[in-house]
Design a protein around this motif. Structure first.
Motif, PDB file in Angstrom:
ATOM      1  N   GLY A 195       0.798  -1.212   0.000  1.00  0.00           N
ATOM      2  CA  GLY A 195       0.000   0.000   0.000  1.00  0.00           C
ATOM      3  C   GLY A 195       0.833   1.265   0.000  1.00  0.00           C
ATOM      4  O   GLY A 195       2.059   1.239   0.138  1.00  0.00           O
ATOM      5  N   PHE A 196       0.155   2.403  -0.134  1.00  0.00           N
ATOM      6  CA  PHE A 196       0.824   3.703  -0.122  1.00  0.00           C
ATOM      7  C   PHE A 196       1.220   4.079   1.307  1.00  0.00           C
ATOM      8  O   PHE A 196       0.485   3.814   2.268  1.00  0.00           O
ATOM      9  CB  PHE A 196      -0.111   4.769  -0.693  1.00  0.00           C
ATOM     10  CG  PHE A 196       0.418   6.169  -0.573  1.00  0.00           C
ATOM     11  CD1 PHE A 196       1.546   6.564  -1.273  1.00  0.00           C
ATOM     12  CD2 PHE A 196      -0.210   7.098   0.251  1.00  0.00           C
ATOM     13  CE1 PHE A 196       2.045   7.864  -1.168  1.00  0.00           C
ATOM     14  CE2 PHE A 196       0.275   8.393   0.361  1.00  0.00           C
ATOM     15  CZ  PHE A 196       1.402   8.774  -0.341  1.00  0.00           C
ATOM     16  N   ALA A 197       2.389   4.685   1.455  1.00  0.00           N
ATOM     17  CA  ALA A 197       2.871   5.127   2.767  1.00  0.00           C
ATOM     18  C   ALA A 197       3.630   6.437   2.630  1.00  0.00           C
ATOM     19  O   ALA A 197       4.156   6.769   1.565  1.00  0.00           O
ATOM     20  CB  ALA A 197       3.765   4.066   3.397  1.00  0.00           C
ATOM     21  N   VAL A 198       3.683   7.159   3.732  1.00  0.00           N
ATOM     22  CA  VAL A 198       4.508   8.365   3.844  1.00  0.00           C
ATOM     23  C   VAL A 198       5.626   8.044   4.822  1.00  0.00           C
ATOM     24  O   VAL A 198       5.372   7.476   5.894  1.00  0.00           O
ATOM     25  CB  VAL A 198       3.678   9.557   4.355  1.00  0.00           C
ATOM     26  CG1 VAL A 198       4.582  10.718   4.753  1.00  0.00           C
ATOM     27  CG2 VAL A 198       2.688  10.007   3.293  1.00  0.00           C
ATOM     28  N   THR A 199       6.852   8.372   4.459  1.00  0.00           N
ATOM     29  CA  THR A 199       7.981   8.103   5.344  1.00  0.00           C
ATOM     30  C   THR A 199       8.561   9.415   5.864  1.00  0.00           C
ATOM     31  O   THR A 199       8.710  10.383   5.119  1.00  0.00           O
ATOM     32  CB  THR A 199       9.089   7.305   4.630  1.00  0.00           C
ATOM     33  OG1 THR A 199       9.596   8.078   3.525  1.00  0.00           O
ATOM     34  CG2 THR A 199       8.543   5.982   4.116  1.00  0.00           C
ATOM     35  N   ILE A 200       8.883   9.400   7.168  1.00  0.00           N
ATOM     36  CA  ILE A 200       9.421  10.589   7.828  1.00  0.00           C
ATOM     37  C   ILE A 200      10.628  10.161   8.653  1.00  0.00           C
ATOM     38  O   ILE A 200      10.519   9.295   9.522  1.00  0.00           O
ATOM     39  CB  ILE A 200       8.365  11.241   8.741  1.00  0.00           C
ATOM     40  CG1 ILE A 200       7.122  11.622   7.929  1.00  0.00           C
ATOM     41  CG2 ILE A 200       8.943  12.478   9.443  1.00  0.00           C
ATOM     42  CD1 ILE A 200       5.951  12.103   8.763  1.00  0.00           C
ATOM     43  N   SER A 201      11.783  10.754   8.372  1.00  0.00           N
ATOM     44  CA  SER A 201      13.007  10.366   9.074  1.00  0.00           C
ATOM     45  C   SER A 201      13.025  10.950  10.482  1.00  0.00           C
ATOM     46  O   SER A 201      12.341  11.933  10.780  1.00  0.00           O
ATOM     47  CB  SER A 201      14.242  10.839   8.306  1.00  0.00           C
ATOM     48  OG  SER A 201      14.339  12.250   8.344  1.00  0.00           O
ATOM     49  N   ARG A 202      13.829  10.311  11.344  1.00  0.00           N
ATOM     50  CA  ARG A 202      13.927  10.741  12.739  1.00  0.00           C
ATOM     51  C   ARG A 202      14.334  12.211  12.853  1.00  0.00           C
ATOM     52  O   ARG A 202      13.872  12.922  13.739  1.00  0.00           O
ATOM     53  CB  ARG A 202      14.937   9.858  13.474  1.00  0.00           C
ATOM     54  CG  ARG A 202      15.121  10.186  14.947  1.00  0.00           C
ATOM     55  CD  ARG A 202      16.112   9.243  15.590  1.00  0.00           C
ATOM     56  NE  ARG A 202      15.589   7.877  15.611  1.00  0.00           N
ATOM     57  CZ  ARG A 202      16.360   6.797  15.789  1.00  0.00           C
ATOM     58  NH1 ARG A 202      17.683   6.936  15.896  1.00  0.00           N
ATOM     59  NH2 ARG A 202      15.815   5.597  15.818  1.00  0.00           N
ATOM     60  N   ARG A 203      15.191  12.676  11.939  1.00  0.00           N
ATOM     61  CA  ARG A 203      15.652  14.060  12.035  1.00  0.00           C
ATOM     62  C   ARG A 203      14.540  15.073  11.783  1.00  0.00           C
ATOM     63  O   ARG A 203      14.696  16.255  12.078  1.00  0.00           O
ATOM     64  CB  ARG A 203      16.814  14.304  11.081  1.00  0.00           C
ATOM     65  CG  ARG A 203      16.468  14.215   9.613  1.00  0.00           C
ATOM     66  CD  ARG A 203      17.674  14.526   8.736  1.00  0.00           C
ATOM     67  NE  ARG A 203      17.373  14.439   7.328  1.00  0.00           N
ATOM     68  CZ  ARG A 203      17.454  13.331   6.611  1.00  0.00           C
ATOM     69  NH1 ARG A 203      17.834  12.204   7.191  1.00  0.00           N
ATOM     70  NH2 ARG A 203      17.160  13.334   5.320  1.00  0.00           N
ATOM     71  N   MET A 204      13.404  14.609  11.225  1.00  0.00           N
ATOM     72  CA  MET A 204      12.285  15.509  10.964  1.00  0.00           C
ATOM     73  C   MET A 204      11.304  15.593  12.138  1.00  0.00           C
ATOM     74  O   MET A 204      10.425  16.460  12.159  1.00  0.00           O
ATOM     75  CB  MET A 204      11.517  15.043   9.724  1.00  0.00           C
ATOM     76  CG  MET A 204      12.197  15.333   8.407  1.00  0.00           C
ATOM     77  SD  MET A 204      12.313  17.117   8.107  1.00  0.00           S
ATOM     78  CE  MET A 204      10.596  17.596   8.187  1.00  0.00           C
ATOM     79  N   VAL A 205      11.425  14.698  13.104  1.00  0.00           N
ATOM     80  CA  VAL A 205      10.446  14.630  14.192  1.00  0.00           C
ATOM     81  C   VAL A 205      10.374  15.950  14.959  1.00  0.00           C
ATOM     82  O   VAL A 205       9.284  16.454  15.259  1.00  0.00           O
ATOM     83  CB  VAL A 205      10.765  13.462  15.144  1.00  0.00           C
ATOM     84  CG1 VAL A 205       9.863  13.507  16.380  1.00  0.00           C
ATOM     85  CG2 VAL A 205      10.605  12.130  14.409  1.00  0.00           C
ATOM     86  N   ALA A 206      11.521  16.526  15.287  1.00  0.00           N
ATOM     87  CA  ALA A 206      11.540  17.777  16.039  1.00  0.00           C
ATOM     88  C   ALA A 206      10.847  18.902  15.284  1.00  0.00           C
ATOM     89  O   ALA A 206      10.155  19.734  15.882  1.00  0.00           O
ATOM     90  CB  ALA A 206      12.983  18.181  16.356  1.00  0.00           C
ATOM     91  N   ALA A 207      10.992  18.929  13.956  1.00  0.00           N
ATOM     92  CA  ALA A 207      10.345  19.966  13.157  1.00  0.00           C
ATOM     93  C   ALA A 207       8.829  19.818  13.216  1.00  0.00           C
ATOM     94  O   ALA A 207       8.102  20.811  13.330  1.00  0.00           O
ATOM     95  CB  ALA A 207      10.833  19.889  11.707  1.00  0.00           C
ATOM     96  N   PHE A 208       8.331  18.577  13.157  1.00  0.00           N
ATOM     97  CA  PHE A 208       6.891  18.358  13.279  1.00  0.00           C
ATOM     98  C   PHE A 208       6.396  18.753  14.667  1.00  0.00           C
ATOM     99  O   PHE A 208       5.355  19.405  14.802  1.00  0.00           O
ATOM    100  CB  PHE A 208       6.545  16.892  12.979  1.00  0.00           C
ATOM    101  CG  PHE A 208       6.328  16.613  11.526  1.00  0.00           C
ATOM    102  CD1 PHE A 208       5.077  16.761  10.955  1.00  0.00           C
ATOM    103  CD2 PHE A 208       7.383  16.222  10.710  1.00  0.00           C
ATOM    104  CE1 PHE A 208       4.862  16.523   9.607  1.00  0.00           C
ATOM    105  CE2 PHE A 208       7.186  15.974   9.359  1.00  0.00           C
ATOM    106  CZ  PHE A 208       5.922  16.124   8.809  1.00  0.00           C
ATOM    107  N   GLU A 209       7.140  18.368  15.703  1.00  0.00           N
ATOM    108  CA  GLU A 209       6.730  18.724  17.065  1.00  0.00           C
ATOM    109  C   GLU A 209       6.763  20.236  17.262  1.00  0.00           C
ATOM    110  O   GLU A 209       5.908  20.800  17.941  1.00  0.00           O
ATOM    111  CB  GLU A 209       7.619  18.010  18.074  1.00  0.00           C
ATOM    112  CG  GLU A 209       7.394  16.499  18.084  1.00  0.00           C
ATOM    113  CD  GLU A 209       8.322  15.768  19.039  1.00  0.00           C
ATOM    114  OE1 GLU A 209       9.330  16.372  19.486  1.00  0.00           O
ATOM    115  OE2 GLU A 209       8.047  14.584  19.322  1.00  0.00           O
ATOM    116  N   GLY A 210       7.737  20.896  16.639  1.00  0.00           N
ATOM    117  CA  GLY A 210       7.804  22.354  16.713  1.00  0.00           C
ATOM    118  C   GLY A 210       6.613  23.020  16.059  1.00  0.00           C
ATOM    119  O   GLY A 210       6.229  24.138  16.411  1.00  0.00           O
TER     120      GLY A 210
END
Length: 251
Positions: A195-210
């Protein structure tokens, strides 16, 4: 020389009627000026002194190149950006303002449905203005958005696989959020491998939380995601910027 202004005038009037603040949002420092001699491709202009300019902030659709030619060939322009560092092809990335216009041509193309927001602009006000221009064209199904297939359904795997190697916009409900190593997967299918998925690397987590977004909170949420489709048996979009993901409301 009589200048081609049909697109430019129509879109400028549209922006003027829908908020002057949008037009003023992308006023970065001037990084040069010149006259547009040619449209090299759907994202590149050549000035009469030989410089090449890459339009930043947008991705092209079928109509982008012709719309650019109509709007800018033969016109004087001002280039605005945070800096003038060329890309690896020697092109100067910039927001391009036709002389006398308060809005970049990127906003005008988006307002006409002749481009997609790329989400590469880091400045929040400018990014918001570009998204707003696209959203209005999408709301009234203008240009590219008149095509029902312009937004891919996350459940239609075959349609998304057909877009391999292209920049697309996908909407759907996140069925699960899983972490594997340094990558978080937003899965839109129970069959994770196909199926379709979106991938987000660990280094992006802080930007999303921000930005006030917990990745786990996206489970069972409808989102819109944009980016380059990759994959083989399954398809995915790798998210490199928070702006690639938009929340679409309640569960």
């Amino acid at each position: 020389m009589k200048q081609p202004i049909t697109l430019l005038v129509a879109a400028s009037l549209h922006l003027a009627c829908h908020g002057a603040a949008r037009a003023a949002a992308c006023q970065f420092e001037p990084q040069g000026e010149g006259r547009v001699a040619a449209v090299v491709d759907a994202r590149t202009l050549r000035l009469d002194d030989g410089r090449e300019v890459r339009l930043t902030g947008i991705e092209p659709v079928t109509s982008t190149k012709q719309a650019l030619a109509t709007a800018l060939v033969g016109r004087d322009v001002i280039l605005r950006a945070a800096d003038d560092t060329p890309d690896r092809y020697g092109r100067q990335p910039a927001l391009v303002f036709a002389a006398g216009s308060d809005a970049p041509v990127q906003s005008l193309l988006l307002a006409q449905g002749d481009a997609l927001v790329s989400a590469e602009i880091a400045d929040k006000d400018c990014a918001a203005a570009l998204f707003a221009a696209e959203a209005e064209a999408r709301r009234i199904k203008k240009g590219n958005w008149a095509d029902p297939s312009a937004i891919k359904n996350a459940e239609s795997q075959d349609d998304i696989l057909a877009g391999i190697g292209r920049f697309v916009v996908v909407e759907g409900k996140v069925l699960s959020v899983r972490q594997a190593g340094a990558t978080t997967y937003l899965n839109f299918s129970r069959n994770w491998t196909r199926g379709f998925a979106v991938t987000i690397s660990r280094r992006m987590v802080a930007a999303f939380e921000g930005a006030g977004i917990s990745l786990k909170s996206l489970e069972n949420r409808r989102i819109r995601v944009r980016g380059w489709v990759e994959g083989n048996t399954g398809s995915r979009i790798d998210v490199l910027r928070v702006g690639q993901v938009e929340l679409l409301g309640a569960n």
